[in-house]
Motif scaffolding. Structure first.
Motif, PDB file in Angstrom:
ATOM      1  N   GLU A 175      -5.895   2.895   4.831  1.00  0.00           N
ATOM      2  CA  GLU A 175      -4.947   3.905   5.299  1.00  0.00           C
ATOM      3  C   GLU A 175      -3.713   3.299   5.952  1.00  0.00           C
ATOM      4  OE1 GLU A 175      -7.461   6.322   7.805  1.00  0.00           O
ATOM      5  OE2 GLU A 175      -7.752   7.753   6.172  1.00  0.00           O
ATOM      6  N   THR A 176      -3.542   1.987   5.889  1.00  0.00           N
ATOM      7  CA  THR A 176      -2.416   1.331   6.526  1.00  0.00           C
ATOM      8  C   THR A 176      -1.320   1.021   5.514  1.00  0.00           C
ATOM      9  OG1 THR A 176      -3.865   0.298   8.159  1.00  0.00           O
ATOM     10  CG2 THR A 176      -1.677  -0.649   7.896  1.00  0.00           C
ATOM     11  N   MET A 177      -0.109   1.484   5.793  1.00  0.00           N
ATOM     12  CA  MET A 177       1.078   1.120   5.017  1.00  0.00           C
ATOM     13  C   MET A 177       1.876   0.083   5.793  1.00  0.00           C
ATOM     14  SD  MET A 177       2.899   4.516   3.498  1.00  0.00           S
ATOM     15  CE  MET A 177       2.009   5.674   2.466  1.00  0.00           C
TER      16      MET A 177
ATOM     17  N   PHE B 251       1.953   1.148   9.574  1.00  0.00           N
ATOM     18  CA  PHE B 251       1.700   2.541   9.954  1.00  0.00           C
ATOM     19  C   PHE B 251       0.273   2.921   9.582  1.00  0.00           C
ATOM     20  CE2 PHE B 251       6.216   2.117   9.341  1.00  0.00           C
ATOM     21  CZ  PHE B 251       6.775   2.858  10.365  1.00  0.00           C
ATOM     22  N   MET B 252      -0.336   3.713  10.445  1.00  0.00           N
ATOM     23  CA  MET B 252      -1.669   4.256  10.202  1.00  0.00           C
ATOM     24  C   MET B 252      -1.561   5.773  10.259  1.00  0.00           C
ATOM     25  SD  MET B 252      -4.992   3.437   9.769  1.00  0.00           S
ATOM     26  CE  MET B 252      -5.372   1.889  10.606  1.00  0.00           C
ATOM     27  N   LEU B 253      -1.877   6.440   9.152  1.00  0.00           N
ATOM     28  CA  LEU B 253      -1.770   7.895   9.065  1.00  0.00           C
ATOM     29  C   LEU B 253      -0.377   8.376   9.445  1.00  0.00           C
ATOM     30  CD1 LEU B 253      -5.230   8.884  10.587  1.00  0.00           C
ATOM     31  CD2 LEU B 253      -4.616   8.656   8.174  1.00  0.00           C
TER      32      LEU B 253
ATOM     33  N   ASN C 212       0.821  -1.210   0.000  1.00  0.00           N
ATOM     34  CA  ASN C 212       0.000   0.000   0.000  1.00  0.00           C
ATOM     35  C   ASN C 212       0.855   1.261   0.000  1.00  0.00           C
ATOM     36  OD1 ASN C 212      -2.491   1.287  -0.166  1.00  0.00           O
ATOM     37  ND2 ASN C 212      -2.720   1.467   2.051  1.00  0.00           N
ATOM     38  N   PHE C 213       1.966   1.209  -0.730  1.00  0.00           N
ATOM     39  CA  PHE C 213       2.835   2.373  -0.907  1.00  0.00           C
ATOM     40  C   PHE C 213       2.973   2.635  -2.403  1.00  0.00           C
ATOM     41  CE2 PHE C 213       7.046   4.326  -1.533  1.00  0.00           C
ATOM     42  CZ  PHE C 213       6.927   5.443  -0.705  1.00  0.00           C
TER      43      PHE C 213
ATOM     44  N   LEU D 256      -0.338   6.702  -0.483  1.00  0.00           N
ATOM     45  CA  LEU D 256      -1.125   5.473  -0.405  1.00  0.00           C
ATOM     46  C   LEU D 256      -1.499   5.012  -1.806  1.00  0.00           C
ATOM     47  CD1 LEU D 256      -3.531   6.464   2.513  1.00  0.00           C
ATOM     48  CD2 LEU D 256      -1.729   4.730   2.636  1.00  0.00           C
ATOM     49  N   ASN D 257      -1.576   3.691  -1.987  1.00  0.00           N
ATOM     50  CA  ASN D 257      -1.989   3.166  -3.280  1.00  0.00           C
ATOM     51  C   ASN D 257      -3.411   3.627  -3.590  1.00  0.00           C
ATOM     52  OD1 ASN D 257      -3.442   0.689  -4.823  1.00  0.00           O
ATOM     53  ND2 ASN D 257      -1.329   0.886  -5.486  1.00  0.00           N
TER      54      ASN D 257
END
Length: 530
Positions: A82-84, A124-126, A11-12, A75-76
């Motif tokens: 919202e989690t990377m 990570f979240m936000l 998700n990056f 984010l993708n």
């Protein structure tokens, strides 16, 4: 020695689902434009800058020099979450000194001690660290998850550790445990002992008002340490404190409510155990809990040794500012004063002479290369007394920073973007020789983003000649996310086999583009003749 073994991300940018990369001594990233190669290297540099700034407690999008934009912008676009997630595995040593309070005690010379693989799996979240797994040689040592909340000003986001699980290296039980064993059936004693161990792994409670993120720089490393020391203090009812690496004093206190064996034993089993044993405090049977150090120092040193060399390294400038060209500041910090005024070692000088003088012919002799430092601003570079770097072609300015860093920053990881730019094909081929020599002599690891057929063909040739091993190289081919051929993955690994051949072909247009143009030219010539 491979410093970074694996790197994964999810998700990056273009990486919607989790994608893992196995790095070799030299890892080649190739493929079409806008396919994700630079997203991978920028993710590595983002973690480096975040590690140095805040121990990975959050991703440093705001002050990073990478010009990535905000967290949400990276984010993708398809994943809609919202989690990377990032995972990095490094090689360190299993030998450490017993110091307090930090666990940054691992030696980095794997040749002297048993090499060990340490892995951090971070979510990570936000932008804030939310979930962590720490592994040693594939086994989970510690994991935690946090609750995120906004401060009253609604501008800052903090987190509080909510759940954790820890795997002690060993537990020293007191003599009281032997007394319990002598009074219980063997099977029942085993269940009781296992209950105590489970309590230590997950069940030691901390006061609700204690916030594990005491300051904005709190990280998994200090949280792990707090849990370890908190468990060690169980039942003592005393407040612990220590100074973290940023000089902040932190306080924590385990829930010392005289927890007893009856609190962890199921009611059916407790009927088979004498009441005097059930009333024994857990703190009285656990003498010492020994933990696996989380190796913060090893991670910090590895990240600090990652250097990014972009494709546009110099313009025809008279002075190269430290802001625009931080590589020169890096070299100045390591070599007080600048390069040839000090003894850099015979091996380093031999390498510089070979590649600066003999192979690439950048200078006539290495002593002619001088750096004039403008204090606090930058440097001007002269190739001899009459010629400055800004007076020569881009090919020279392309190669010089690469050669200097490979030579002078030993035990490093280099991310090099399109080193072939502005170079003659013969010189592109020579770069493969130079990279492999630097890897062997200076214990460096190289991740190179390239479109050069000549560079890759030379790696194949060196492998076929048995000058390098197949495991020394790893190639990854990237397709753009929206142009993946049917039956293919967006990213796939390619190995160079013993005979120099490739385990899988590249995508259309890489090695075959020249042949396609030759065919078209031939057809046009024949058509005109007819």
């Amino acid at each position: 020695m491979i410093h970074i073994n694996k790197f994964g991300l999810e998700n990056f940018r273009v990486f919607k689902d989790y994608q893992e990369f196995n790095f070799a001594s030299i890892t080649v990233l190739t493929g079409t434009n806008s396919s994700g190669k630079s997203s991978l290297t920028k993710a590595l540099m983002l973690l480096k800058e975040s590690m140095i700034k805040n121990d990975l407690s959050e991703l440093d999008f705001e002050t990073t020099s990478l010009n990535l934009g905000s967290y949400t912008q990276n984010l993708n676009k398809v994943k809609k979450t919202e989690t990377m997630r990032f995972q990095i595995e490094i090689t360190g040593s299993d030998t450490y000194r017993k110091t307090h309070p930090d666990f940054d005690t691992f030696t980095l010379d794997g040749s002297m001690n048993k090499a060990t693989h340490f892995c951090l799996d971070l979510s990570f979240m936000l932008g804030k660290l939310w979930k962590t797994f720490f592994k040693k040689d594939g086994e989970i040592v510690f994991n935690m998850s946090s609750t995120l909340f906004k401060h009253s000003d609604r501008k800052r986001l903090s987190s509080k550790m909510e759940k954790w699980e820890i795997s002690p290296e060993s537990i020293n039980f007191s003599q009281k445990m032997d007394e319990i064993a002598s009074q219980l059936d063997g099977k029942i004693f085993s269940i009781v002992k296992e209950g105590i161990i489970d309590k230590i792994k997950t069940g030691i409670r901390f006061f609700d008002h204690i916030d594990f993120h005491y300051n904005e720089n709190e990280s998994v490393f200090s949280c792990y340490e707090c849990v370890c020391e908190g468990i060690d203090a169980i039942g003592k009812g005393v407040m612990r404190e220590h100074d973290d690496q940023f000089g902040h004093t932190e306080y924590f206190l385990p829930d010392s409510d005289d927890s007893k064996l009856k609190d962890i034993i199921e009611s059916d089993l407790s009927k088979l155990i004498p009441s005097q044993i059930l009333d024994i405090r857990i703190a009285d049977v656990v003498e010492k809990v020994n933990y696996v150090p989380i190796a913060r120092g090893t991670f910090f040193s590895k990240f600090e040794a990652v250097h990014y060399i972009p494709s546009i390294r110099a313009n025809q400038e008279i002075v190269f500012s430290f802001k625009d060209y931080p590589i020169f500041r890096t070299l100045m910090n390591k070599y007080d004063g600048f390069i040839f005024n000090i003894d850099i070692g015979p091996l380093n000088k031999k390498f510089l002479k070979k590649w600066l003088v003999q192979e690439f012919k950048i200078v006539t002799k290495i002593e002619d290369l001088t750096f004039n430092v403008i204090e606090g601003f930058g440097v001007s570079i002269k190739l001899n007394k009459d010629t400055s770097l800004f007076q020569v072609g881009f090919g020279v300015t392309q190669l010089l920073p690469i050669i200097l860093q490979l030579t002078l920053l030993e035990n490093s990881v280099f991310i090099i973007e399109e080193p072939e730019a502005n170079l003659h094909p013969a010189l592109q081929s020579k770069m493969a020789d130079m990279f492999m020599e630097a890897i062997k002599k200076f214990n460096v690891q190289i991740i190179v983003e390239t479109h050069s057929e000549y560079f890759i063909r030379k790696l194949q040739y060196l492998t076929a000649k048995e000058e390098i091993k197949t495991e020394d190289t790893q190639i990854y081919y990237f397709y753009p996310p929206n142009e993946i051929p049917e039956g293919e993955n967006q990213i796939y690994p390619i190995s160079i086999l013993d005979d120099g051949s490739l385990s899988k072909n590249f995508g259309n247009g890489f090695f075959d583009e020249a042949g396609n143009l030759d065919l078209l030219l031939y057809q046009m010539t024949q058509s005109r003749k007819n």
